[in-house]
Write a protein that holds these residues in place. Structure first.
Motif, PDB file in Angstrom:
ATOM      1  N   GLY A 158       0.337  -0.815   0.301  1.00  0.00           N
ATOM      2  CA  GLY A 158       0.124  -0.074   0.455  1.00  0.00           C
ATOM      3  C   GLY A 158       0.727   1.304   0.279  1.00  0.00           C
ATOM      4  O   GLY A 158      -0.031   2.429  -0.583  1.00  0.00           O
ATOM      5  N   SER A 159       1.957   0.981   0.387  1.00  0.00           N
ATOM      6  CA  SER A 159       2.894   2.569   0.184  1.00  0.00           C
ATOM      7  C   SER A 159       3.811   2.239  -1.135  1.00  0.00           C
ATOM      8  O   SER A 159       4.623   3.474  -1.158  1.00  0.00           O
ATOM      9  CB  SER A 159       3.727   2.227   1.619  1.00  0.00           C
ATOM     10  OG  SER A 159       4.907   1.332   1.240  1.00  0.00           O
ATOM     11  N   ALA A 160       3.570   1.558  -1.806  1.00  0.00           N
ATOM     12  CA  ALA A 160       4.832   1.056  -2.821  1.00  0.00           C
ATOM     13  C   ALA A 160       3.893   2.554  -4.492  1.00  0.00           C
ATOM     14  O   ALA A 160       2.988   2.774  -4.809  1.00  0.00           O
ATOM     15  CB  ALA A 160       4.552   0.196  -4.195  1.00  0.00           C
ATOM     16  N   HIS A 161       4.948   2.723  -4.423  1.00  0.00           N
ATOM     17  CA  HIS A 161       4.432   3.944  -6.206  1.00  0.00           C
ATOM     18  C   HIS A 161       4.676   2.988  -7.416  1.00  0.00           C
ATOM     19  O   HIS A 161       4.035   3.618  -8.224  1.00  0.00           O
ATOM     20  CB  HIS A 161       5.883   4.634  -6.112  1.00  0.00           C
ATOM     21  CG  HIS A 161       6.156   5.476  -5.190  1.00  0.00           C
ATOM     22  ND1 HIS A 161       7.306   6.026  -3.908  1.00  0.00           N
ATOM     23  CD2 HIS A 161       5.200   6.508  -4.145  1.00  0.00           C
ATOM     24  CE1 HIS A 161       7.273   6.572  -3.486  1.00  0.00           C
ATOM     25  NE2 HIS A 161       5.645   7.071  -3.298  1.00  0.00           N
ATOM     26  N   LEU A 162       5.495   1.636  -7.152  1.00  0.00           N
ATOM     27  CA  LEU A 162       5.717   0.602  -8.124  1.00  0.00           C
ATOM     28  C   LEU A 162       5.819  -0.177  -8.095  1.00  0.00           C
ATOM     29  O   LEU A 162       6.768  -1.135  -7.046  1.00  0.00           O
ATOM     30  CB  LEU A 162       6.666   1.058  -9.269  1.00  0.00           C
ATOM     31  CG  LEU A 162       7.038  -0.095 -10.288  1.00  0.00           C
ATOM     32  CD1 LEU A 162       6.552   0.846 -11.236  1.00  0.00           C
ATOM     33  CD2 LEU A 162       8.765   0.317 -11.176  1.00  0.00           C
ATOM     34  N   VAL A 163       4.874  -1.155  -8.557  1.00  0.00           N
ATOM     35  CA  VAL A 163       4.938  -2.768  -7.722  1.00  0.00           C
ATOM     36  C   VAL A 163       5.847  -3.996  -8.902  1.00  0.00           C
ATOM     37  O   VAL A 163       5.359  -3.581 -10.489  1.00  0.00           O
ATOM     38  CB  VAL A 163       3.664  -3.239  -8.037  1.00  0.00           C
ATOM     39  CG1 VAL A 163       3.609  -5.055  -7.284  1.00  0.00           C
ATOM     40  CG2 VAL A 163       3.318  -3.077  -6.676  1.00  0.00           C
ATOM     41  N   VAL A 164       6.984  -5.180  -8.495  1.00  0.00           N
ATOM     42  CA  VAL A 164       7.575  -5.156  -9.555  1.00  0.00           C
ATOM     43  C   VAL A 164       7.002  -7.050  -9.606  1.00  0.00           C
ATOM     44  O   VAL A 164       7.866  -6.966  -8.465  1.00  0.00           O
ATOM     45  CB  VAL A 164       8.747  -4.608 -10.155  1.00  0.00           C
ATOM     46  CG1 VAL A 164       9.753  -5.422 -10.431  1.00  0.00           C
ATOM     47  CG2 VAL A 164       8.617  -3.502 -10.461  1.00  0.00           C
ATOM     48  N   LEU A 165       6.664  -7.705 -10.334  1.00  0.00           N
ATOM     49  CA  LEU A 165       6.589  -9.089 -10.236  1.00  0.00           C
ATOM     50  C   LEU A 165       7.540  -9.418 -11.018  1.00  0.00           C
ATOM     51  O   LEU A 165       8.051  -9.546 -11.714  1.00  0.00           O
ATOM     52  CB  LEU A 165       5.135  -9.201 -10.540  1.00  0.00           C
ATOM     53  CG  LEU A 165       4.926 -10.954 -10.800  1.00  0.00           C
ATOM     54  CD1 LEU A 165       5.175 -11.854  -9.077  1.00  0.00           C
ATOM     55  CD2 LEU A 165       3.366 -11.468 -11.645  1.00  0.00           C
ATOM     56  N   VAL A 188      -5.339  -3.191  -2.516  1.00  0.00           N
ATOM     57  CA  VAL A 188      -4.509  -2.179  -1.375  1.00  0.00           C
ATOM     58  C   VAL A 188      -4.041  -1.057  -2.138  1.00  0.00           C
ATOM     59  O   VAL A 188      -3.565   0.096  -1.207  1.00  0.00           O
ATOM     60  CB  VAL A 188      -3.760  -2.821  -0.891  1.00  0.00           C
ATOM     61  CG1 VAL A 188      -4.483  -4.378   0.147  1.00  0.00           C
ATOM     62  CG2 VAL A 188      -2.392  -3.332  -1.940  1.00  0.00           C
ATOM     63  N   ASN A 189      -3.305  -0.984  -3.462  1.00  0.00           N
ATOM     64  CA  ASN A 189      -3.216   0.509  -3.754  1.00  0.00           C
ATOM     65  C   ASN A 189      -3.958   0.183  -5.300  1.00  0.00           C
ATOM     66  O   ASN A 189      -3.014   0.511  -5.884  1.00  0.00           O
ATOM     67  CB  ASN A 189      -1.558  -0.170  -3.891  1.00  0.00           C
ATOM     68  CG  ASN A 189      -0.948   1.369  -4.034  1.00  0.00           C
ATOM     69  OD1 ASN A 189      -1.283   1.766  -4.835  1.00  0.00           O
ATOM     70  ND2 ASN A 189       0.825   1.035  -4.068  1.00  0.00           N
ATOM     71  N   PRO A 190      -4.384   1.004  -5.129  1.00  0.00           N
ATOM     72  CA  PRO A 190      -5.201   1.421  -6.390  1.00  0.00           C
ATOM     73  C   PRO A 190      -4.673   1.320  -7.697  1.00  0.00           C
ATOM     74  O   PRO A 190      -4.362   3.249  -6.765  1.00  0.00           O
ATOM     75  CB  PRO A 190      -6.640   1.826  -6.020  1.00  0.00           C
ATOM     76  CG  PRO A 190      -7.696   1.604  -4.680  1.00  0.00           C
ATOM     77  CD  PRO A 190      -6.083   1.898  -3.400  1.00  0.00           C
TER      78      PRO A 190
END
Length: 250
Positions: A158-165, A188-190
């Protein structure tokens, strides 16, 4: 209980002030900071090594600090990229704090650095609460960790500016449900962007680097619900829904 909460808030408040000062100092030097968070075994080091190598190929002044409780193994791995790399040993501390980063930046960071990647300790709980003066917070997760991980660690995601899988080449044998993962992240992070990557094949490496360069060049950054405050640790909370645990602070 109240005393424990008060002490925790005091520690975070002190870190807030140091992080704000560090962010301002680095901005004056033209340095953008990227804070990488993940669980152990996510493939964070391998992917970062690929990103660093690509930046070096493009003659982008880049450097990296990597944190672990012990050993300098990750620093040796990242140094193969050709970028300046320094190991930061936490002596048992489960996260990095702004004071630790400041000391290494002041005493080591090359003068011409434009991008500084900070590989945080492998942990999705404690590091999520500590602002390091970063301009971009990236949370990484491997397909082998299970698609429900964002729901288990809502403060980090929820605090990520970017998510990497990461490790997407293992998605099929791992039985990874990509659609469910995307839904859980956005719960959690729309609106956060999800980049799919594979260090083995190079997929996603250029995308990650381009997103980082865009922030360095002044592009607007996604505003997550638990965004690291401009002057401190994460604020707010994730809206409670059935099956979604409240965000935690450590």
């Amino acid at each position: 209980m109240c005393d424990s909460v008060d002490v925790t808030q005091a520690v975070l408040a002190k870190n807030d002030g140091l992080a704000a000062g560090l962010r301002a100092d680095l901005a004056r030097r033209g340095v953008s900071v990227v804070n990488l968070l993940s669980s152990p075994g996510s493939g964070k080091t391998e992917l970062l090594g690929r990103v660093l190598a690509r930046a070096v190929e493009r003659e982008i002044p880049v450097a990296a600090l990597t944190a672990d409780l012990a050993t300098e193994n990750d620093a040796h791995r990242l140094a193969r990229s050709g970028a300046p790399v320094k190991q930061l040993l936490t002596d048992g501390l489960c996260h990095l704090e702004a004071r630790q980063l400041r000391g290494h930046v002041e005493n080591w960071l090359p003068e011409d650095t434009a991008l500084l990647f900070v590989e945080n300790v492998g942990n999705l709980v404690c590091p999520a609460s500590y602002d390091l003066g970063e301009n971009l917070r990236i949370v990484l997760m491997a397909v082998t960790e299970g698609e429900d991980k964002p729901l288990k660690y809502p403060t980090a995601f929820g605090s990520a500016h970017l998510v990497v899988l990461t490790k997407t080449d293992l998605a099929e044998p791992a039985g990874f449900d990509a659609a469910a993962f995307d839904a859980h992240v956005r719960r959690v992070n729309p609106g956060v962007e999800i980049v799919r990557s594979c260090a083995r094949t190079g997929d996603g490496v250029d995308t990650v680097l381009e997103r980082v360069l865009a922030v360095r060049d002044g592009a607007p950054v996604h505003r997550p619900p638990l965004a690291p405050h401009p002057h401190g640790h994460v604020h707010g909370h994730v809206r409670q829904e059935p099956g979604l645990a409240a965000g935690r602070r450590s």
